[in-house]
Design a protein around this motif. Structure first.
Motif, PDB file in Angstrom:
ATOM      1  N   PRO A 283      24.765 -13.296 -45.941  1.00 17.96           N
ATOM      2  CA  PRO A 283      25.351 -13.291 -44.591  1.00 17.96           C
ATOM      3  C   PRO A 283      24.482 -12.559 -43.581  1.00 17.96           C
ATOM      4  O   PRO A 283      24.092 -11.410 -43.797  1.00 17.96           O
ATOM      5  N   MET A 284      24.168 -13.229 -42.482  1.00 22.05           N
ATOM      6  CA  MET A 284      23.391 -12.638 -41.395  1.00 22.05           C
ATOM      7  C   MET A 284      24.214 -12.522 -40.117  1.00 22.05           C
ATOM      8  O   MET A 284      23.792 -11.885 -39.152  1.00 22.05           O
ATOM      9  N   GLY A 285      25.412 -13.110 -40.119  1.00 25.23           N
ATOM     10  CA  GLY A 285      26.245 -13.053 -38.923  1.00 25.23           C
ATOM     11  C   GLY A 285      26.606 -11.637 -38.526  1.00 25.23           C
ATOM     12  O   GLY A 285      26.771 -11.337 -37.342  1.00 25.23           O
ATOM     13  N   ARG A 286      26.720 -10.731 -39.496  1.00 25.37           N
ATOM     14  CA  ARG A 286      27.077  -9.342 -39.199  1.00 25.37           C
ATOM     15  C   ARG A 286      26.029  -8.654 -38.330  1.00 25.37           C
ATOM     16  O   ARG A 286      26.342  -7.687 -37.634  1.00 25.37           O
ATOM     17  N   VAL A 287      24.790  -9.133 -38.351  1.00 23.86           N
ATOM     18  CA  VAL A 287      23.742  -8.610 -37.479  1.00 23.86           C
ATOM     19  C   VAL A 287      23.623  -9.473 -36.218  1.00 23.86           C
ATOM     20  O   VAL A 287      23.471  -8.960 -35.104  1.00 23.86           O
TER      21      VAL A 287
END
Length: 411
Positions: free
Chosen positions: A125-129
Motif C-alpha cells: 500500500p502506497m496510498g497512506r503516503v
C-alpha cells in the motif's frame, strides 16, 4: 523434485561478542540526505544489502555520486535540486525507499519521475503516503488511483499542512517531513503513538529545520545545507536474533557491541525484560544523534506475557524474533496490534504462525494478533527440543570469537 530443507539440532552454549551490520533505516535516510546536501560526505559502515543498494542506485539516477570506499560510501550531493531521471527508478523491494522518495520528489519543482519495484513492492500500500502528499499539493498518480506502484510524480507546488497519522508509521512521517523541506509554510506531523525517529535525528545532524513538541513534529522550507560525515550504528533488528538465541540456549552469554540503542527502536528489550530475560545494555557514545552502545544477554528461563500494544511500533521488525522467544517461554504470550505486519513484503503474521506450528508450538492468529503457548526448555534433559531436528555446519561463538563489520560491495 525434493523440497529444500534445513537440518537443525540443539547446540552448545553461545559465548562471545560480535558486531552486526549497519542499521538499514539510518542507511536509507543517510544516503537520501547526503544526496540532497551540498558537497561531499561519507557514510561509514552502512548496510549494503538489496534494499539499501537500491537506494544508492536511485540517488545516482537522480544526480548524486555514490561511490564505494571499502565498507563505506562517499556521496557527492546535488543540493536540494535533484536531476530528472532518464529512466524509471527501480526501488526493488524497498518500501522505505519508495515512500520516502515520494516525499522528496514531490518537492522537486517541475521534475518528473516514475517509481516502480518488484512484484512484492508493487502490491504494497502506497496510498497512506500519497494521500497526505496530495493534500500538500503533490501531483502523484499510479495504479488503483495512486494506491499502488508504479507511481508517477510531477514535483512542485507544495504547501505545508498539519497531518495526524491515522496509523503509526515512521515511513509516512518521514515522507511528509522530507516533502516539508520544499513546501511553503510549516509542515506538521502529529503522531498519537511514537514511532522511530531516525529522520528527526538526521535532520538535526544536518542542521535542517525541525521542531518537536510532544506528539507534534514540524519542519519548513530548507536552505541549502552542507554535507556531513555520518557513522551508521549497528542494526538493532539484526542484534535481536543473537540476543534471543543467547536467552534460550542454556549457559549462553553474548554481547553485541556498537549497536544502535535508539529508544524508539528498542521496545523488544522492555518486553524481554518483562519476560524475565537477563539483559544489560549501556549507551557509550553517540553518532549523528543516535545513541550507540552494547547489549549483553545471558540464558534465562522466560515466562509468557501480554505485550503492551503501544510497544509494537517501537519493535515492529522484531516481532518475529519475539515470537521465537515466546515459543520457549513458560505459559501464554499474547502479541497484539500487528495489522502493519500483514502488509509488509509478505504477511509476516501468517508466516510466523505457520513456522511456529511446523515446530510444534501451539499458536493462534487473529486479524492483528498472535497468541502462543510456549514450550520451556527442560535443562535436566539435554535431548529436549521442539522437534527431532539435526543441525549441520553450524558456527558457534566462544569467548575468542569476534565478528567485524561485514564487507560487501555495490553492484
Amino acid at each position: 523434485m525434493d523440497r529444500p530443507f534445513l537440518d537443525l539440532a540443539p547446540c552448545g552454549p553461545l559465548r562471545g561478542s560480535l558486531r552486526v551490520p549497519g542499521d538499514k533505516s539510518v542507511t536509507h535516510r543517510g544516503l537520501m540526505l547526503l544526496a540532497l546536501s551540498q558537497g561531499e560526505g561519507r557514510l561509514f559502515y552502512p548496510l549494503k544489502a538489496g534494499d539499501t543498494l537500491a537506494t544508492a542506485r536511485a540517488m545516482q539516477a537522480l544526480g548524486a555520486e555514490v561511490l564505494e570506499e571499502g565498507p563505506h560510501f562517499r556521496v557527492r550531493g546535488q543540493g536540494l535540486r535533484l536531476r530528472e531521471p532518464e529512466d524509471v527508478v527501480d526501488c526493488g523491494n524497498a518500501g522505505t525507499l519508495m515512500r520516502l522518495l515520494l516525499g522528496i520528489l514531490a518537492g522537486q519543482e517541475g521534475l518528473f519521475a516514475v517509481l516502480t519495484g518488484d512484484a512484492s513492492l508493487r502490491r504494497r500500500p502506497m496510498g497512506r503516503v500519497v494521500e497526505p502528499l496530495r493534500a500538500m499539493g503533490a501531483s502523484i498518480d499510479g495504479r488503483e488511483g495512486g494506491k499502488k506502484a508504479p507511481l508517477a510524480v510531477r514535483g512542485g507546488g507544495l504547501k505545508g499542512v498539519s497531518y495526524t497519522l491515522p496509523v503509526p508509521s515512521a515511513q509516512v512521517k518521514s515522507a511528509l517531513l522530507l516533502a516539508g523541506l520544499f513546501a511553503e509554510g510549516v509542515t506538521e506531523v502529529v503522531e498519537p503513538v511514537p514511532t522511530r525517529d531516525h529522520t528527526e535525528r538526521l535532520f538535526r545532524h544536518f542542521g535542517l529545520p525541525l521542531e518537536a513538541e510532544g506528539p507534534r513534529v514540524r519542519t519548513r522550507r530548507a536552505e541549502p545545507f552542507p554535507a556531513k560525515d555520518l557513522t551508521v550504528p549497528g542494526d538493532f533488528s539484526s542484534a535481536a536474533f543473537f540476543l534471543v538465541a543467547a536467552l534460550i540456549v542454556p549457559d549462553s552469554e553474548v554481547t553485541v557491541e556498537g549497536v544502535g540503542l535508539n529508544p524508539t527502536r528498542t521496545g523488544l528489550l522492555r518486553v524481554l525484560k518483562e519476560m524475565g530475560a537477563d539483559l544489560e545494555w549501556q549507551v557509550v557514545e553517540g553518532e549523528a544523534g543516535e545513541p550507540v552502545g552494547w547489549i549483553r544477554a545471558r540464558y534465562s528461563p522466560l515466562k509468557g506475557v501480554s505485550v503492551d500494544p503501544g510497544l509494537i511500533p517501537l519493535m515492529v521488525d522484531e516481532v518475529p524474533v519475539l515470537a521465537a522467544a515466546a515459543a520457549w517461554a513458560e505459559g501464554e504470550t499474547y502479541i497484539p496490534n500487528l495489522s502493519e505486519l500483514r502488509v509488509k513484503e509478505s504477511d509476516r503474521v501468517a508466516a510466523i504462525a505457520h513456522n511456529l506450528r511446523a515446530l510444534g508450538v501451539g499458536v493462534e492468529e487473529g486479524p492483528d494478533w498472535l497468541r502462543t503457548q510456549g514450550c520451556p526448555l527442560d535443562t535436566s534433559d539435554a535431548s529436549h527440543h521442539l522437534l527431532p531436528l539435526h543441525l549441520g555446519g553450524r558456527r558457534t561463538l566462544n569467548q575468542h570469537t569476534h565478528i567485524p563489520h561485514p564487507e560487501t560491495h555495490i553492484t
